[in-house]
Write a protein that holds these residues in place. Structure first.
Motif, mmCIF file in Angstrom:
data_model
loop_
_atom_site.group_PDB
_atom_site.id
_atom_site.type_symbol
_atom_site.label_atom_id
_atom_site.label_comp_id
_atom_site.label_asym_id
_atom_site.label_seq_id
_atom_site.Cartn_x
_atom_site.Cartn_y
_atom_site.Cartn_z
ATOM 1 N N ASN A 65 0.854 -1.181 0.000
ATOM 2 C CA ASN A 65 0.000 0.000 0.000
ATOM 3 C C ASN A 65 0.892 1.233 0.000
ATOM 4 O OD1 ASN A 65 -2.281 1.657 0.151
ATOM 5 N ND2 ASN A 65 -3.271 0.342 1.679
ATOM 6 N N ASN A 66 0.289 2.396 0.071
ATOM 7 C CA ASN A 66 1.081 3.627 0.176
ATOM 8 C C ASN A 66 0.685 4.378 1.435
ATOM 9 O OD1 ASN A 66 -0.989 5.854 -0.552
ATOM 10 N ND2 ASN A 66 -1.202 4.389 -2.234
ATOM 11 N N TYR A 124 1.361 12.302 -0.483
ATOM 12 C CA TYR A 124 1.979 10.980 -0.644
ATOM 13 C C TYR A 124 3.399 10.990 -0.070
ATOM 14 C CZ TYR A 124 4.611 7.356 -3.147
ATOM 15 O OH TYR A 124 5.445 6.316 -3.478
ATOM 16 N N ASP A 138 5.528 4.150 -0.789
ATOM 17 C CA ASP A 138 4.866 2.851 -0.840
ATOM 18 C C ASP A 138 5.586 1.901 0.114
ATOM 19 O OD1 ASP A 138 3.283 3.866 -2.854
ATOM 20 O OD2 ASP A 138 4.487 3.005 -4.460
ATOM 21 N N SER A 145 5.668 -2.475 1.475
ATOM 22 C CA SER A 145 5.226 -3.841 1.182
ATOM 23 C C SER A 145 5.840 -4.805 2.181
ATOM 24 C CB SER A 145 5.625 -4.248 -0.247
ATOM 25 O OG SER A 145 7.029 -4.219 -0.408
#
Length: 218
Positions: free
Chosen positions: A174-175, A182, A185, A187
């Motif tokens: 996800n971010n 923003y 990201d 993971s």
């Protein structure tokens, strides 16, 4: 462990068409270890990674990506160079292209492959057909099926021809944004492999953080 292959065929004309919209993006990040198609590439150590991509509005794209690599004998830098063409129609998407892999410090042989990808809604298929420049030369086919839902995914990949083995991967990505800004990201994924390229069955948990950024668009 030697990494498997890839290589690159830049499709004709993708750089020459006038007056096309173009977008250039970049990315940079780090992973707790680098795993490629179930095969460890950084000897359990963190790897620094990054690259840049150019995409035209007619579906053509080219890009490059780099990562640190490491094993018990040597370390170096992997460079990937790729290009192709793709698009979508309704719930289906498709891509055809190629990738070329090269390494510093003679960490591994250079190699190339044809890449074919297709997807429908939450399912996607990735196929690679290539030749590993060992002595003697070895041919291989790689195929993977991936299912995704709300950031979660599961993947199974298989090697055939001169290579043999299967790996399984599950994860979430996800971010992170703060007040609609923003940041990056992230993971996390688990990989189990019984490929003959890793010897005994291998288990790995990987954490990763990547920052994507825009460079240019018109």
């Amino acid at each position: 462990m030697k990494k498997l292959i890839s290589a690159a065929v830049l499709l004709p004309g993708m750089l020459s068409a006038p007056a096309m919209a173009v977008e250039i993006t970049g990315n940079a990040g780090v992973v707790s270890q680098y795993i490629f198609r179930g095969i460890p590439q950084s000897d359990g150590n963190p790897a620094v990674q990054g690259g840049a991509d150019v995409a035209w509005d007619n579906g053509f794209s080219v890009g490059t990506w780099f990562s640190s690599v490491d094993n018990a004998i040597d370390n170096g830098i992997e460079g990937d160079f790729y290009g192709g063409w793709g698009g979508s129609t309704g719930d289906f998407n498709y891509f055809v292209g190629g990738t070329y892999y090269t390494y510093t410090n003679n960490w591994d042989e250079d190699y190339a492959e044809l890449n074919l990808r297709g997807g429908w809604k939450f399912l996607s298929v990735d196929i690679a057909v290539g030749e590993y420049d060992a002595d003697p030369t070895q041919d291989y086919t790689y195929a993977a099926l991936k299912a995704e839902y709300n950031g979660f995914y599961a993947k199974v990949g298989n090697f055939s021809n001169d290579f043999d083995g299967t790996y399984y991967e599950v994860g979430y990505g996800n971010n992170l944004s703060v007040q609609d800004t923003y940041l990056f990201d992230y993971s996390i994924y688990y990989v189990y492999s019984d490929s003959d390229l890793v010897g005994d069955a291998d288990n790995n948990l990987v954490l990763g953080v990547t920052r994507k950024f825009d460079i240019f668009s018109n």
